[in-house]
Design an enzyme around this catalytic site. Sequence first.
Site, mmCIF file in Angstrom:
data_model
loop_
_atom_site.group_PDB
_atom_site.id
_atom_site.type_symbol
_atom_site.label_atom_id
_atom_site.label_comp_id
_atom_site.label_asym_id
_atom_site.label_seq_id
_atom_site.Cartn_x
_atom_site.Cartn_y
_atom_site.Cartn_z
ATOM 1 N N TRP A 144 -52.174 -1.860 15.456
ATOM 2 C CA TRP A 144 -52.258 -2.274 14.046
ATOM 3 C C TRP A 144 -52.134 -1.021 13.178
ATOM 4 O O TRP A 144 -52.816 -0.022 13.441
ATOM 5 C CB TRP A 144 -53.611 -2.956 13.811
ATOM 6 C CG TRP A 144 -53.804 -3.496 12.421
ATOM 7 C CD1 TRP A 144 -52.894 -4.186 11.667
ATOM 8 C CD2 TRP A 144 -54.989 -3.402 11.636
ATOM 9 N NE1 TRP A 144 -53.453 -4.529 10.459
ATOM 10 C CE2 TRP A 144 -54.737 -4.062 10.411
ATOM 11 C CE3 TRP A 144 -56.249 -2.836 11.834
ATOM 12 C CZ2 TRP A 144 -55.684 -4.169 9.408
ATOM 13 C CZ3 TRP A 144 -57.192 -2.944 10.828
ATOM 14 C CH2 TRP A 144 -56.916 -3.602 9.631
ATOM 15 N N ASP A 225 -61.687 -3.013 19.169
ATOM 16 C CA ASP A 225 -61.454 -3.756 17.936
ATOM 17 C C ASP A 225 -61.251 -5.216 18.327
ATOM 18 O O ASP A 225 -60.301 -5.542 19.041
ATOM 19 C CB ASP A 225 -60.213 -3.193 17.228
ATOM 20 C CG ASP A 225 -59.975 -3.851 15.875
ATOM 21 O OD1 ASP A 225 -60.743 -4.769 15.506
ATOM 22 O OD2 ASP A 225 -59.017 -3.453 15.181
ATOM 23 N N ALA A 227 -60.742 -8.675 16.624
ATOM 24 C CA ALA A 227 -60.501 -9.299 15.320
ATOM 25 C C ALA A 227 -60.023 -10.748 15.441
ATOM 26 O O ALA A 227 -59.824 -11.411 14.429
ATOM 27 C CB ALA A 227 -59.469 -8.486 14.530
ATOM 28 N N LYS A 260 -60.525 -14.016 10.551
ATOM 29 C CA LYS A 260 -59.583 -15.018 11.058
ATOM 30 C C LYS A 260 -60.313 -16.193 11.697
ATOM 31 O O LYS A 260 -59.956 -17.339 11.469
ATOM 32 C CB LYS A 260 -58.647 -14.402 12.110
ATOM 33 C CG LYS A 260 -58.303 -12.950 11.892
ATOM 34 C CD LYS A 260 -57.178 -12.729 10.926
ATOM 35 C CE LYS A 260 -57.192 -11.296 10.463
ATOM 36 N NZ LYS A 260 -55.938 -10.794 9.983
HETATM 37 C C1 LIG Z 1 -56.439 -5.633 14.901
HETATM 38 C C2 LIG Z 1 -57.153 -5.821 13.604
HETATM 39 N N1 LIG Z 1 -58.314 -5.206 13.413
HETATM 40 C C3 LIG Z 1 -59.001 -5.340 12.276
HETATM 41 C C4 LIG Z 1 -58.518 -6.108 11.247
HETATM 42 C C5 LIG Z 1 -59.320 -6.150 9.976
HETATM 43 O O1 LIG Z 1 -59.744 -7.374 9.600
HETATM 44 P P1 LIG Z 1 -60.561 -7.595 8.258
HETATM 45 O O2 LIG Z 1 -59.679 -8.363 7.357
HETATM 46 O O3 LIG Z 1 -61.773 -8.375 8.686
HETATM 47 O O4 LIG Z 1 -60.942 -6.277 7.688
HETATM 48 C C6 LIG Z 1 -57.296 -6.768 11.388
HETATM 49 C C7 LIG Z 1 -56.750 -7.567 10.291
HETATM 50 O O5 LIG Z 1 -55.620 -7.904 10.214
HETATM 51 C C8 LIG Z 1 -56.599 -6.625 12.606
HETATM 52 O O6 LIG Z 1 -55.432 -7.221 12.808
#
Ligand SMILES: Cc1ncc(COP(=O)(O)O)c(C=O)c1O
Length: 409
Positions: A144, A225, A227, A260
């Site tokens: 990401w 991570d 998510a 999400k």
């Molecule tokens: C891999 C990953 N980590 C973290 C996040 C962060 O999410 P948040 O919107 O809760 O900050 C995202 C959001 O797209 C993501 O894809």
Amino acid sequence: MSGRRRTHEREQEFAVAMMDRLEMPADDKILKLSIMFNGDDRPGKIDLGIGVYRNARGETPIFAAVRQAEEKLFAQETTKTYVTPAGDPGFCAAIQSLVFGDDAPDERIRTVQTPGGAGALNILAELANLASPGVTVHVPIPTWINHHAVITEARLGLREYRYLDPRTGQVDFDGMMDQLGNAEPGDIVLLQGCCHNPTGADLGLEQWQAVAALLEARGLLPFVDLAYQGFGDGLEEDAASVRLLAGRLPEMIVAYSCSKNFGIYRERTGAAFVLAPTPALADRAAAQLARLARITYSMPPDHGASLVRIILNDPALRQIWKDELEAMRTGVTALRRELASAFHQITNRSGHEFLTDQKGMFSLIGISADQAVRLREEFAIYIVEDGRINIAGLRGDQVMPFAKAICAV
Ligand SMILES: Cc1ncc(COP(=O)(O)O)c(C=O)c1O
């Protein structure tokens, strides 16, 4: 001298002090794409850029469980006074249990509520820098895009390890293990717990076991991570990576997002977890996280976390939420199958199975930046330049036109 001119000169004076030393940052490619999409008035346009779930009508709905929790909250809430830098203890306990399960070494885990997964990533990166200034964080290629920025802004070192094998659309596991085998003891390894963004390529359980053994043997610290819990193989299955690492390793940090899987993106709800070798060290790490939170944003926003707490603690609401999430998960899995089948029909070739093997909303479909521009200009299809598509952005009736457009470019 006119008043206007005097103001102009004063602006110049101030600018020299600070503002004109700032450079314009590069555009965030995903957010820029969203803006362009909103400004496009062609009918039938398709947005596969930003990573949000969409249903068959192309909407990002509010979960029924969230609506009901909001009604409860509205009826129950008696104050809007501050929470604490570590957030709502009821939320923290509920989310820790959702992620780590019943067999977790709870006495060594601490949870701090954060503004989204991004907030968690940031305070955890700061925590790493506090403990080991400039420590190297190994990140997958690709990952990401925000991961790179978070790590470098926290003044940590960044090194990349092989992850996706573009020929197969699967994880290049040997390449990954090979490169991580050369990491220095004390280094940090960033891993996505499930539904890898942007590739959709996840490790299997045996591979997670092997990664855990390598991390343990080389004294490396996992920075996970998570998510998309619930979007891959299911709520429990998607937490297996974190649970396995927690059962084996002395230390770990985890950034978690509720954006999400509760559909509460703008409510900014997430958590930072630390696993430490002893309860006393866990307390110390959590106190440091709370201190970092206090410096950065003082307290996390409460609304989303209250909704998550209410949902997870009410058996009936929890079931409604789980069913809704499961319907989203199976919907995305079905879209993956339909897309693979559409490519198969058009090309009359196999080789698209990677789409059904991969997990979650994302996939890299192997097109160039120029082809992404052509898709946008000629077909009103918006995808990120690196070829990442958010499969959940497709409606059923858009699958075939989309597959045809991809083959055309
Ligand atoms: C891999 C990953 N980590 C973290 C996040 C962060 O999410 P948040 O919107 O809760 O900050 C995202 C959001 O797209 C993501 O894809």
